[in-house]
Design a protein around this motif. Structure first.
Motif, PDB file in Angstrom:
ATOM      1  N   ARG A  55     -14.420 -33.797  42.049  1.00  0.00           N
ATOM      2  CA  ARG A  55     -14.137 -32.722  41.085  1.00  0.00           C
ATOM      3  C   ARG A  55     -15.410 -31.965  40.719  1.00  0.00           C
ATOM      4  O   ARG A  55     -15.408 -30.735  40.628  1.00  0.00           O
ATOM      5  N   GLU A  56     -16.508 -32.689  40.489  1.00  0.00           N
ATOM      6  CA  GLU A  56     -17.778 -32.037  40.145  1.00  0.00           C
ATOM      7  C   GLU A  56     -18.286 -31.184  41.300  1.00  0.00           C
ATOM      8  O   GLU A  56     -18.823 -30.092  41.081  1.00  0.00           O
ATOM      9  N   ALA A  57     -18.124 -31.669  42.532  1.00  0.00           N
ATOM     10  CA  ALA A  57     -18.560 -30.891  43.697  1.00  0.00           C
ATOM     11  C   ALA A  57     -17.719 -29.624  43.829  1.00  0.00           C
ATOM     12  O   ALA A  57     -18.251 -28.541  44.111  1.00  0.00           O
ATOM     13  N   GLU A  58     -16.400 -29.732  43.603  1.00  0.00           N
ATOM     14  CA  GLU A  58     -15.536 -28.550  43.664  1.00  0.00           C
ATOM     15  C   GLU A  58     -15.899 -27.564  42.568  1.00  0.00           C
ATOM     16  O   GLU A  58     -15.912 -26.354  42.785  1.00  0.00           O
ATOM     17  N   LEU A  59     -16.207 -28.082  41.369  1.00  0.00           N
ATOM     18  CA  LEU A  59     -16.594 -27.214  40.255  1.00  0.00           C
ATOM     19  C   LEU A  59     -17.899 -26.488  40.565  1.00  0.00           C
ATOM     20  O   LEU A  59     -18.032 -25.291  40.309  1.00  0.00           O
ATOM     21  N   ALA A  60     -18.866 -27.192  41.147  1.00  0.00           N
ATOM     22  CA  ALA A  60     -20.140 -26.557  41.512  1.00  0.00           C
ATOM     23  C   ALA A  60     -19.912 -25.474  42.564  1.00  0.00           C
ATOM     24  O   ALA A  60     -20.510 -24.398  42.500  1.00  0.00           O
ATOM     25  N   GLU A  61     -19.015 -25.746  43.509  1.00  0.00           N
ATOM     26  CA  GLU A  61     -18.705 -24.747  44.539  1.00  0.00           C
ATOM     27  C   GLU A  61     -18.036 -23.520  43.915  1.00  0.00           C
ATOM     28  O   GLU A  61     -18.370 -22.381  44.257  1.00  0.00           O
ATOM     29  N   MET A  62     -17.114 -23.741  42.979  1.00  0.00           N
ATOM     30  CA  MET A  62     -16.443 -22.612  42.307  1.00  0.00           C
ATOM     31  C   MET A  62     -17.453 -21.798  41.485  1.00  0.00           C
ATOM     32  O   MET A  62     -17.411 -20.568  41.481  1.00  0.00           O
ATOM     33  N   GLU A  63     -18.366 -22.489  40.781  1.00  0.00           N
ATOM     34  CA  GLU A  63     -19.379 -21.775  40.005  1.00  0.00           C
ATOM     35  C   GLU A  63     -20.266 -20.934  40.914  1.00  0.00           C
ATOM     36  O   GLU A  63     -20.646 -19.820  40.560  1.00  0.00           O
ATOM     37  N   LYS A  64     -20.592 -21.456  42.104  1.00  0.00           N
ATOM     38  CA  LYS A  64     -21.412 -20.707  43.054  1.00  0.00           C
ATOM     39  C   LYS A  64     -20.663 -19.461  43.523  1.00  0.00           C
ATOM     40  O   LYS A  64     -21.234 -18.369  43.578  1.00  0.00           O
ATOM     41  N   LYS A  65     -19.365 -19.619  43.826  1.00  0.00           N
ATOM     42  CA  LYS A  65     -18.566 -18.466  44.247  1.00  0.00           C
ATOM     43  C   LYS A  65     -18.470 -17.436  43.133  1.00  0.00           C
ATOM     44  O   LYS A  65     -18.560 -16.232  43.369  1.00  0.00           O
ATOM     45  N   TRP A  66     -18.269 -17.909  41.886  1.00  0.00           N
ATOM     46  CA  TRP A  66     -18.178 -16.979  40.747  1.00  0.00           C
ATOM     47  C   TRP A  66     -19.498 -16.232  40.560  1.00  0.00           C
ATOM     48  O   TRP A  66     -19.511 -15.047  40.263  1.00  0.00           O
ATOM     49  N   ALA A  67     -20.617 -16.932  40.712  1.00  0.00           N
ATOM     50  CA  ALA A  67     -21.918 -16.279  40.552  1.00  0.00           C
ATOM     51  C   ALA A  67     -22.132 -15.227  41.641  1.00  0.00           C
ATOM     52  O   ALA A  67     -22.643 -14.133  41.369  1.00  0.00           O
ATOM     53  N   GLU A  68     -21.731 -15.549  42.888  1.00  0.00           N
ATOM     54  CA  GLU A  68     -21.862 -14.574  43.972  1.00  0.00           C
ATOM     55  C   GLU A  68     -20.976 -13.349  43.709  1.00  0.00           C
ATOM     56  O   GLU A  68     -21.405 -12.211  43.913  1.00  0.00           O
ATOM     57  N   GLU A  69     -19.752 -13.590  43.254  1.00  0.00           N
ATOM     58  CA  GLU A  69     -18.837 -12.481  42.963  1.00  0.00           C
ATOM     59  C   GLU A  69     -19.363 -11.642  41.802  1.00  0.00           C
ATOM     60  O   GLU A  69     -19.314 -10.415  41.839  1.00  0.00           O
ATOM     61  N   ASN A  70     -19.903 -12.304  40.778  1.00  0.00           N
ATOM     62  CA  ASN A  70     -20.473 -11.578  39.643  1.00  0.00           C
ATOM     63  C   ASN A  70     -21.658 -10.733  40.088  1.00  0.00           C
ATOM     64  O   ASN A  70     -21.804  -9.579  39.674  1.00  0.00           O
ATOM     65  N   ALA A  71     -22.504 -11.282  40.941  1.00  0.00           N
ATOM     66  CA  ALA A  71     -23.659 -10.529  41.443  1.00  0.00           C
ATOM     67  C   ALA A  71     -23.194  -9.318  42.258  1.00  0.00           C
ATOM     68  O   ALA A  71     -23.756  -8.225  42.145  1.00  0.00           O
ATOM     69  N   ARG A  72     -22.149  -9.520  43.074  1.00  0.00           N
ATOM     70  CA  ARG A  72     -21.616  -8.411  43.867  1.00  0.00           C
ATOM     71  C   ARG A  72     -21.063  -7.304  42.957  1.00  0.00           C
ATOM     72  O   ARG A  72     -21.342  -6.124  43.153  1.00  0.00           O
ATOM     73  N   ILE A  73     -20.329  -7.692  41.933  1.00  0.00           N
ATOM     74  CA  ILE A  73     -19.771  -6.702  41.001  1.00  0.00           C
ATOM     75  C   ILE A  73     -20.882  -5.977  40.259  1.00  0.00           C
ATOM     76  O   ILE A  73     -20.826  -4.758  40.075  1.00  0.00           O
TER      77      ILE A  73
END
Length: 136
Positions: A55-73
């Motif tokens: 669960r923690e690994a999935e959460l870290a992966e989701m946070e990384k994706k959110w950060a990349e999407e936020n940076a793109r926006i």
């Protein structure tokens, strides 16, 4: 996991009855049950720890994706400078067409900041307390 047929279980019970004896069989069964319970507890704890790590690994992966999407926006839609809003911004001064006083590649002047008014509470504006007592 363990594939034990009912006939095999009957053979093990019969051998245990002959080897251990009917007098000590309840004590032996209690001992085996105690250790089986401990083994199940350890397996349950191991599985819950493993699930937590996944669960923690999935959460870290989701946070990384959110950060990349936020940076793109943020790259696609840059924000305005802090404290300057289009409604509150003063109108720019008329352009100066004197070529000697202003160079062509000079950056525009920064907007003028205006002090924000200080907000204070009036003495009689307190709402009544939730328990019915007046605020003091």
């Amino acid at each position: 996991m363990f594939d034990i047929a009912p006939t095999e279980l009957m053979v093990v019970a019969l051998v245990a009855l002959v080897v251990i004896g009917p007098k000590d069989l309840p004590k032996a069964m209690r001992f085996v049950g105690h250790w089986v319970g401990k083994a199940r507890g350890v397996a349950r704890q191991f599985r819950s720890g493993f699930d937590t790590m996944v669960r923690e690994a999935e959460l870290a992966e989701m946070e990384k994706k959110w950060a990349e999407e936020n940076a793109r926006i943020m790259r696609e839609h840059p924000s305005e400078p802090v404290g300057v809003h289009p409604v509150d911004a003063p109108s720019p001064p008329p352009p100066v067409h004197d070529p000697e006083s202003a160079p062509q590649d000079a950056p525009p002047a920064a907007p003028v900041m205006v002090e924000q008014p200080e907000l204070r509470e009036a003495s009689g504006d307190h709402p009544p307390a939730a328990d019915g007592k007046a605020a003091s």
